[in-house]
Design a protein around this motif. Structure first.
Motif, mmCIF file in Angstrom:
data_model
loop_
_atom_site.group_PDB
_atom_site.id
_atom_site.type_symbol
_atom_site.label_atom_id
_atom_site.label_comp_id
_atom_site.label_asym_id
_atom_site.label_seq_id
_atom_site.Cartn_x
_atom_site.Cartn_y
_atom_site.Cartn_z
ATOM 1 N N ILE A 187 0.831 -1.208 0.000
ATOM 2 C CA ILE A 187 0.000 0.000 0.000
ATOM 3 C C ILE A 187 0.860 1.251 0.000
ATOM 4 C CG2 ILE A 187 -1.652 1.329 1.377
ATOM 5 C CD1 ILE A 187 -2.936 -1.296 2.220
ATOM 6 N N LEU A 188 1.948 1.249 0.797
ATOM 7 C CA LEU A 188 2.850 2.408 0.817
ATOM 8 C C LEU A 188 3.548 2.593 -0.528
ATOM 9 C CD1 LEU A 188 4.474 2.047 4.366
ATOM 10 C CD2 LEU A 188 2.713 3.677 3.635
ATOM 11 N N LEU A 189 3.930 1.475 -1.152
ATOM 12 C CA LEU A 189 4.552 1.570 -2.472
ATOM 13 C C LEU A 189 3.584 2.177 -3.479
ATOM 14 C CD1 LEU A 189 6.894 0.951 -4.401
ATOM 15 C CD2 LEU A 189 5.935 -1.348 -4.694
ATOM 16 N N LEU A 190 2.327 1.730 -3.433
ATOM 17 C CA LEU A 190 1.319 2.300 -4.325
ATOM 18 C C LEU A 190 1.115 3.784 -4.037
ATOM 19 C CD1 LEU A 190 -0.886 1.895 -6.487
ATOM 20 C CD2 LEU A 190 -2.463 1.345 -4.619
ATOM 21 N N ALA A 191 1.135 4.160 -2.756
ATOM 22 C CA ALA A 191 0.959 5.572 -2.391
ATOM 23 C C ALA A 191 2.079 6.428 -2.969
ATOM 24 C CB ALA A 191 0.902 5.709 -0.871
ATOM 25 N N PHE A 192 3.332 5.949 -2.891
ATOM 26 C CA PHE A 192 4.452 6.701 -3.447
ATOM 27 C C PHE A 192 4.322 6.846 -4.965
ATOM 28 C CE2 PHE A 192 6.784 5.507 0.525
ATOM 29 C CZ PHE A 192 7.084 6.809 0.930
ATOM 30 N N VAL A 193 3.875 5.781 -5.622
ATOM 31 C CA VAL A 193 3.683 5.848 -7.078
ATOM 32 C C VAL A 193 2.606 6.866 -7.426
ATOM 33 C CG1 VAL A 193 2.930 4.550 -9.104
ATOM 34 C CG2 VAL A 193 4.488 3.491 -7.465
ATOM 35 N N GLU B 186 -2.701 9.274 -16.414
ATOM 36 C CA GLU B 186 -3.899 8.871 -15.669
ATOM 37 C C GLU B 186 -4.281 7.428 -15.979
ATOM 38 O OE1 GLU B 186 -6.804 11.738 -16.714
ATOM 39 O OE2 GLU B 186 -5.866 13.376 -15.583
ATOM 40 N N ALA B 187 -4.059 6.991 -17.224
ATOM 41 C CA ALA B 187 -4.357 5.603 -17.585
ATOM 42 C C ALA B 187 -3.426 4.640 -16.855
ATOM 43 C CB ALA B 187 -4.234 5.419 -19.095
ATOM 44 N N ILE B 188 -2.154 5.014 -16.735
ATOM 45 C CA ILE B 188 -1.204 4.181 -15.987
ATOM 46 C C ILE B 188 -1.642 4.067 -14.533
ATOM 47 C CG2 ILE B 188 1.168 4.054 -15.134
ATOM 48 C CD1 ILE B 188 2.042 5.374 -17.749
ATOM 49 N N ASN B 189 -2.019 5.199 -13.942
ATOM 50 C CA ASN B 189 -2.477 5.170 -12.548
ATOM 51 C C ASN B 189 -3.720 4.298 -12.404
ATOM 52 O OD1 ASN B 189 -2.859 6.469 -9.689
ATOM 53 N ND2 ASN B 189 -4.768 6.864 -10.755
ATOM 54 N N TYR B 190 -4.657 4.449 -13.331
ATOM 55 C CA TYR B 190 -5.903 3.679 -13.232
ATOM 56 C C TYR B 190 -5.642 2.185 -13.363
ATOM 57 C CZ TYR B 190 -10.802 2.476 -13.964
ATOM 58 O OH TYR B 190 -12.055 1.930 -13.843
ATOM 59 N N SER B 191 -4.773 1.807 -14.290
ATOM 60 C CA SER B 191 -4.493 0.381 -14.488
ATOM 61 C C SER B 191 -3.803 -0.222 -13.264
ATOM 62 C CB SER B 191 -3.632 0.190 -15.730
ATOM 63 O OG SER B 191 -2.390 0.864 -15.591
ATOM 64 N N ILE B 192 -2.897 0.549 -12.648
ATOM 65 C CA ILE B 192 -2.192 0.042 -11.463
ATOM 66 C C ILE B 192 -3.146 -0.108 -10.294
ATOM 67 C CG2 ILE B 192 -0.410 0.569 -9.750
ATOM 68 C CD1 ILE B 192 1.187 1.900 -11.950
ATOM 69 N N THR B 193 -3.957 0.927 -10.042
ATOM 70 C CA THR B 193 -4.846 0.891 -8.872
ATOM 71 C C THR B 193 -5.961 -0.132 -9.030
ATOM 72 O OG1 THR B 193 -6.098 2.743 -9.845
ATOM 73 C CG2 THR B 193 -4.386 3.283 -8.240
ATOM 74 N N GLN B 194 -6.507 -0.272 -10.239
ATOM 75 C CA GLN B 194 -7.611 -1.205 -10.416
ATOM 76 C C GLN B 194 -7.162 -2.662 -10.433
ATOM 77 O OE1 GLN B 194 -10.869 -0.081 -10.289
ATOM 78 N NE2 GLN B 194 -9.693 1.751 -9.776
ATOM 79 N N PHE C 212 -4.623 -3.524 -8.368
ATOM 80 C CA PHE C 212 -3.850 -3.633 -7.128
ATOM 81 C C PHE C 212 -4.331 -4.793 -6.269
ATOM 82 C CE2 PHE C 212 -3.171 -2.286 -2.650
ATOM 83 C CZ PHE C 212 -1.788 -2.338 -2.650
ATOM 84 N N MET C 213 -5.633 -5.055 -6.254
ATOM 85 C CA MET C 213 -6.167 -6.126 -5.430
ATOM 86 C C MET C 213 -5.584 -7.480 -5.834
ATOM 87 S SD MET C 213 -10.119 -7.270 -4.771
ATOM 88 C CE MET C 213 -10.251 -8.055 -6.384
ATOM 89 N N TYR C 214 -5.335 -7.661 -7.118
ATOM 90 C CA TYR C 214 -4.818 -8.945 -7.583
ATOM 91 C C TYR C 214 -3.339 -9.107 -7.198
ATOM 92 C CZ TYR C 214 -9.113 -8.494 -10.206
ATOM 93 O OH TYR C 214 -10.428 -8.313 -10.540
ATOM 94 N N PHE C 215 -2.593 -7.997 -7.226
ATOM 95 C CA PHE C 215 -1.221 -8.062 -6.724
ATOM 96 C C PHE C 215 -1.212 -8.369 -5.229
ATOM 97 C CE2 PHE C 215 -0.635 -5.328 -10.487
ATOM 98 C CZ PHE C 215 0.375 -6.031 -11.118
ATOM 99 N N MET C 216 -2.121 -7.716 -4.505
ATOM 100 C CA MET C 216 -2.220 -7.958 -3.071
ATOM 101 C C MET C 216 -2.584 -9.416 -2.796
ATOM 102 S SD MET C 216 -2.067 -6.566 0.010
ATOM 103 C CE MET C 216 -2.333 -4.797 -0.142
ATOM 104 N N MET C 217 -3.518 -9.940 -3.565
ATOM 105 C CA MET C 217 -3.927 -11.335 -3.376
ATOM 106 C C MET C 217 -2.762 -12.283 -3.625
ATOM 107 S SD MET C 217 -6.869 -13.424 -5.492
ATOM 108 C CE MET C 217 -8.075 -12.150 -5.184
ATOM 109 N N CYS C 218 -2.027 -12.029 -4.681
ATOM 110 C CA CYS C 218 -0.914 -12.905 -5.042
ATOM 111 C C CYS C 218 0.151 -12.935 -3.951
ATOM 112 C CB CYS C 218 -0.314 -12.440 -6.368
ATOM 113 S SG CYS C 218 1.142 -13.369 -6.888
#
Length: 267
Positions: A73-79, A145-153, A155-161
């Motif tokens: 989550i912190l890594l995503l926040a920095f990005v 904005e597209a890069i941000n949207y793709s990463i955040t949407q 993110f749950m799958y990265f977290m799950m993995c």
């Protein structure tokens, strides 16, 4: 607008403060700030509260999973902060170079003269060139904005993995029970869902931040000539004499408007 009326002449002599650009700012900045005062702000507050609660729950049941999830989550926040800074810089540059709005307003104000001089095509070309430049800037922002949207949407799958990978190892080594481990994993996944729900307002908040900065810069700017509402108002009597007065605008110091002006006002 009240503060604009009190500005000194040098403020309007600056090309960045042309009437067309100021009108565009007055028309667009206030609506852009709406993102931080309506229901979207509440959604972001709800999401942040959910993330904090999920992190606490995960630390209670399985600190190994919680540390990994919090790090993601912190890594995503920095990005997101980096992308927001990049977009803010591009917004400021776009506002400074916004010629399309200024050209359109000036053309409409002088449309009769332009028609009489049969220069419609020339001014249309100027407007089209400025619009294309603004379009290219918007496309660059759209990519970020597209890069941000793709990463955040996703993110749950990265977290799950990652959390399931760590959770399986924790269960295998017997550090935590499967029940506690899965509670920690589910808590971090719910935190990821909160991130996904709030990240969709990312472009609006970045735009609101830039617009608020520009708007409050206008509101709090003090005229160089001082505040006309403050100071003494002495009663003036007698004659007024101007001797050898020199004046030039700050943007054109080598082009004097007045040079050696002398005149007297007799009462």
């Amino acid at each position: 607008f009240r503060n604009l009326l009190y500005q000194d002449a040098s403020y309007f002599d600056n090309p960045a403060h042309a009437p067309g650009k100021l009108i565009t700012r007055l028309a667009s900045d206030a609506p852009n700030i709406k993102a931080v005062v309506d229901a979207r702000m509440l959604q972001v507050i709800y999401a942040l509260s959910a993330i904090v609660a999920c992190i606490v729950i995960a630390f209670i049941y399985c600190w190994q999973v919680a540390i990994l999830g919090t790090s993601l989550i912190l890594l995503l926040a920095f990005v997101m902060i980096g992308l927001a800074y990049k977009i803010s810089v591009m917004n400021i540059e776009q506002i400074k170079n916004d010629e399309a709005g200024r050209i359109a307003i000036e053309i409409i104000e002088n449309v009769k003269t332009i028609q009489l001089l049969t220069r419609c095509d020339m001014f249309f070309d100027h407007y089209e060139t400025a619009s294309k430049q603004q379009k290219r800037s918007e496309l660059k922002k759209g990519m970020i904005e597209a890069i941000n949207y793709s990463i955040t949407q996703s993110f749950m799958y990265f977290m799950m993995c990652f959390t399931y990978a760590v959770g399986i190892r924790v269960i295998y080594q017997g550090d935590k029970s499967s029940d506690d481990t899965f509670k920690g994993i589910i808590a971090m996944m719910l935190g990821a869902v909160a991130v996904m729900n709030s990240a969709q307002y990312f472009p609006e908040f970045v735009k609101a931040k830039t617009a608020a900065g520009m708007l409050f810069n206008i509101i709090y700017r003090k005229p160089r000539t001082g505040d006309l509402m403050e100071g003494d108002r002495p009663e003036i009597r007698g004659n007024i004499l101007f001797e050898n007065v020199k004046f030039s605008y700050p943007q054109r110091p080598l082009q004097p408007i007045m040079k050696g002006l002398q005149w007297t006002a007799l009462r």
